[in-house]
Motif scaffolding. Sequence first.
Motif, PDB file in Angstrom:
ATOM      1  N   ARG A   9     -31.013 104.836   0.043  1.00 28.19           N
ATOM      2  CA  ARG A   9     -31.712 104.944  -1.196  1.00 28.19           C
ATOM      3  C   ARG A   9     -30.977 105.392  -2.415  1.00 28.19           C
ATOM      4  NH1 ARG A   9     -37.358 104.609  -1.186  1.00 28.19           N
ATOM      5  NH2 ARG A   9     -37.371 106.159  -2.723  1.00 28.19           N
ATOM      6  N   ILE A  10     -29.951 105.897  -2.560  1.00 30.93           N
ATOM      7  CA  ILE A  10     -28.995 106.173  -3.524  1.00 30.93           C
ATOM      8  C   ILE A  10     -28.456 104.609  -3.907  1.00 30.93           C
ATOM      9  CG2 ILE A  10     -26.734 107.190  -4.317  1.00 30.93           C
ATOM     10  CD1 ILE A  10     -27.438 109.574  -2.538  1.00 30.93           C
ATOM     11  N   ARG A  11     -27.907 103.962  -3.033  1.00 31.22           N
ATOM     12  CA  ARG A  11     -27.428 102.523  -3.352  1.00 31.22           C
ATOM     13  C   ARG A  11     -28.417 101.821  -3.725  1.00 31.22           C
ATOM     14  NH1 ARG A  11     -25.992 100.678   1.681  1.00 31.22           N
ATOM     15  NH2 ARG A  11     -23.846 101.803   1.570  1.00 31.22           N
ATOM     16  N   ALA A  12     -29.628 101.718  -3.300  1.00 30.62           N
ATOM     17  CA  ALA A  12     -30.574 100.798  -3.689  1.00 30.62           C
ATOM     18  C   ALA A  12     -31.119 101.273  -5.348  1.00 30.62           C
ATOM     19  CB  ALA A  12     -32.084 101.111  -2.973  1.00 30.62           C
ATOM     20  N   PHE A  13     -31.308 102.691  -5.452  1.00 33.69           N
ATOM     21  CA  PHE A  13     -31.583 102.969  -7.003  1.00 33.69           C
ATOM     22  C   PHE A  13     -30.332 102.553  -7.961  1.00 33.69           C
ATOM     23  CE2 PHE A  13     -35.202 105.561  -5.244  1.00 33.69           C
ATOM     24  CZ  PHE A  13     -36.112 105.097  -6.364  1.00 33.69           C
ATOM     25  N   ARG A  14     -29.121 102.746  -7.372  1.00 34.40           N
ATOM     26  CA  ARG A  14     -28.278 102.683  -8.308  1.00 34.40           C
ATOM     27  C   ARG A  14     -27.944 101.235  -8.540  1.00 34.40           C
ATOM     28  NH1 ARG A  14     -23.568 100.283  -6.841  1.00 34.40           N
ATOM     29  NH2 ARG A  14     -23.461 100.692  -4.577  1.00 34.40           N
ATOM     30  N   LYS A  15     -28.135 100.329  -7.820  1.00 32.65           N
ATOM     31  CA  LYS A  15     -28.169  98.781  -7.961  1.00 32.65           C
ATOM     32  C   LYS A  15     -29.320  98.477  -8.917  1.00 32.65           C
ATOM     33  CE  LYS A  15     -25.590  97.466  -3.816  1.00 32.65           C
ATOM     34  NZ  LYS A  15     -25.346  96.338  -2.798  1.00 32.65           N
ATOM     35  N   LEU A  16     -30.366  98.956  -8.468  1.00 30.37           N
ATOM     36  CA  LEU A  16     -31.450  98.715  -9.298  1.00 30.37           C
ATOM     37  C   LEU A  16     -31.278  99.120 -10.876  1.00 30.37           C
ATOM     38  CD1 LEU A  16     -34.580  97.937  -9.319  1.00 30.37           C
ATOM     39  CD2 LEU A  16     -35.262 100.299  -9.167  1.00 30.37           C
ATOM     40  N   LYS A  17     -30.772 100.103 -11.121  1.00 26.58           N
ATOM     41  CA  LYS A  17     -30.323 100.418 -12.453  1.00 26.58           C
ATOM     42  C   LYS A  17     -29.118  99.648 -13.089  1.00 26.58           C
ATOM     43  CE  LYS A  17     -33.729 103.703 -12.743  1.00 26.58           C
ATOM     44  NZ  LYS A  17     -34.559 103.842 -13.688  1.00 26.58           N
ATOM     45  N   GLY A  18     -28.451  99.054 -12.228  1.00 24.78           N
ATOM     46  CA  GLY A  18     -27.392  98.322 -13.021  1.00 24.78           C
ATOM     47  C   GLY A  18     -25.965  98.878 -12.980  1.00 24.78           C
ATOM     48  N   PHE A  19     -25.921  99.824 -11.934  1.00 22.64           N
ATOM     49  CA  PHE A  19     -24.569 100.673 -11.985  1.00 22.64           C
ATOM     50  C   PHE A  19     -23.925  99.974 -10.883  1.00 22.64           C
ATOM     51  CE2 PHE A  19     -26.980 104.311 -13.681  1.00 22.64           C
ATOM     52  CZ  PHE A  19     -25.885 104.744 -14.908  1.00 22.64           C
ATOM     53  N   THR A  20     -22.020  99.760 -11.110  1.00 26.27           N
ATOM     54  CA  THR A  20     -21.406  99.517 -10.014  1.00 26.27           C
ATOM     55  C   THR A  20     -20.948 100.885  -9.260  1.00 26.27           C
ATOM     56  OG1 THR A  20     -19.292  99.811 -11.418  1.00 26.27           O
ATOM     57  CG2 THR A  20     -20.301  97.402 -11.349  1.00 26.27           C
ATOM     58  N   GLN A  21     -20.512 100.668  -8.138  1.00 23.46           N
ATOM     59  CA  GLN A  21     -20.293 102.094  -7.309  1.00 23.46           C
ATOM     60  C   GLN A  21     -19.155 102.796  -8.361  1.00 23.46           C
ATOM     61  OE1 GLN A  21     -18.396 101.889  -3.504  1.00 23.46           O
ATOM     62  NE2 GLN A  21     -20.233 102.667  -2.587  1.00 23.46           N
ATOM     63  N   GLU A  22     -18.166 102.153  -8.981  1.00 19.76           N
ATOM     64  CA  GLU A  22     -17.376 102.664  -9.661  1.00 19.76           C
ATOM     65  C   GLU A  22     -18.047 103.556 -10.867  1.00 19.76           C
ATOM     66  OE1 GLU A  22     -17.215  99.600  -8.753  1.00 19.76           O
ATOM     67  OE2 GLU A  22     -15.518  99.627  -7.106  1.00 19.76           O
ATOM     68  N   GLU A  23     -18.911 102.609 -11.502  1.00 17.11           N
ATOM     69  CA  GLU A  23     -19.656 103.377 -12.787  1.00 17.11           C
ATOM     70  C   GLU A  23     -20.221 104.434 -12.490  1.00 17.11           C
ATOM     71  OE1 GLU A  23     -20.232  99.208 -15.432  1.00 17.11           O
ATOM     72  OE2 GLU A  23     -21.594  99.859 -13.962  1.00 17.11           O
ATOM     73  N   PHE A  24     -20.915 104.344 -11.310  1.00 17.25           N
ATOM     74  CA  PHE A  24     -22.010 105.486 -11.025  1.00 17.25           C
ATOM     75  C   PHE A  24     -21.065 106.724 -10.482  1.00 17.25           C
ATOM     76  CE2 PHE A  24     -25.408 107.342  -8.426  1.00 17.25           C
ATOM     77  CZ  PHE A  24     -26.020 107.704  -9.740  1.00 17.25           C
ATOM     78  N   ALA A  25     -19.878 106.630  -9.649  1.00 15.41           N
ATOM     79  CA  ALA A  25     -19.091 107.713  -9.387  1.00 15.41           C
ATOM     80  C   ALA A  25     -18.482 108.551 -10.616  1.00 15.41           C
ATOM     81  CB  ALA A  25     -17.883 107.340  -8.480  1.00 15.41           C
ATOM     82  N   LYS A  26     -18.286 107.497 -11.656  1.00 11.67           N
ATOM     83  CA  LYS A  26     -17.789 108.020 -12.682  1.00 11.67           C
ATOM     84  C   LYS A  26     -18.573 109.002 -13.374  1.00 11.67           C
ATOM     85  CE  LYS A  26     -14.867 107.236 -16.874  1.00 11.67           C
ATOM     86  NZ  LYS A  26     -14.195 106.164 -17.844  1.00 11.67           N
ATOM     87  N   GLU A  27     -19.932 108.453 -13.661  1.00  9.70           N
ATOM     88  CA  GLU A  27     -20.898 109.207 -14.320  1.00  9.70           C
ATOM     89  C   GLU A  27     -21.105 110.493 -13.620  1.00  9.70           C
ATOM     90  OE1 GLU A  27     -23.090 108.422 -16.978  1.00  9.70           O
ATOM     91  OE2 GLU A  27     -21.540 106.969 -17.490  1.00  9.70           O
ATOM     92  N   LEU A  28     -21.015 110.510 -12.195  1.00  9.55           N
ATOM     93  CA  LEU A  28     -21.350 111.761 -11.367  1.00  9.55           C
ATOM     94  C   LEU A  28     -20.233 112.614 -11.271  1.00  9.55           C
ATOM     95  CD1 LEU A  28     -23.048 109.988  -8.344  1.00  9.55           C
ATOM     96  CD2 LEU A  28     -24.316 111.414 -10.107  1.00  9.55           C
ATOM     97  N   GLY A  29     -19.020 112.244 -11.667  1.00  9.73           N
ATOM     98  CA  GLY A  29     -17.909 112.945 -11.782  1.00  9.73           C
ATOM     99  C   GLY A  29     -17.406 113.234 -10.136  1.00  9.73           C
ATOM    100  N   VAL A  30     -17.482 111.931  -9.475  1.00 11.39           N
ATOM    101  CA  VAL A  30     -17.057 112.132  -8.193  1.00 11.39           C
ATOM    102  C   VAL A  30     -16.168 110.988  -7.594  1.00 11.39           C
ATOM    103  CG1 VAL A  30     -19.056 113.467  -7.322  1.00 11.39           C
ATOM    104  CG2 VAL A  30     -18.961 110.878  -7.048  1.00 11.39           C
TER     105      VAL A  30
END
Length: 70
Positions: A9-30
């Motif tokens: 679910r996290i991966r699907a929503f992340r991709k749907l919102k246009g985030f790469t894994q690297e970008e999203f990890a940075k946004e989350l601080g992980v």
Amino acid sequence: MEEERWGRRIRAFRKLKGFTQEEFAKELGVSVSMLGEVERGNRIPTTTFLGDVAQQLGITMEELKPPVNR
């Protein structure tokens, strides 16, 4: 396994919102590796982490929650 369903679910929503894994990890601080572990179902996400994910994606926890299998 429940953690795999959260990860998908996290991966699907992340991709749907246009985030790469690297970008999203940075946004989350992980780290990217930590996010990858969650997305692959190798790590159980905490409630706090799930709340942060939902907030960054602009969705509710209810939307993020995997559907119940019957």
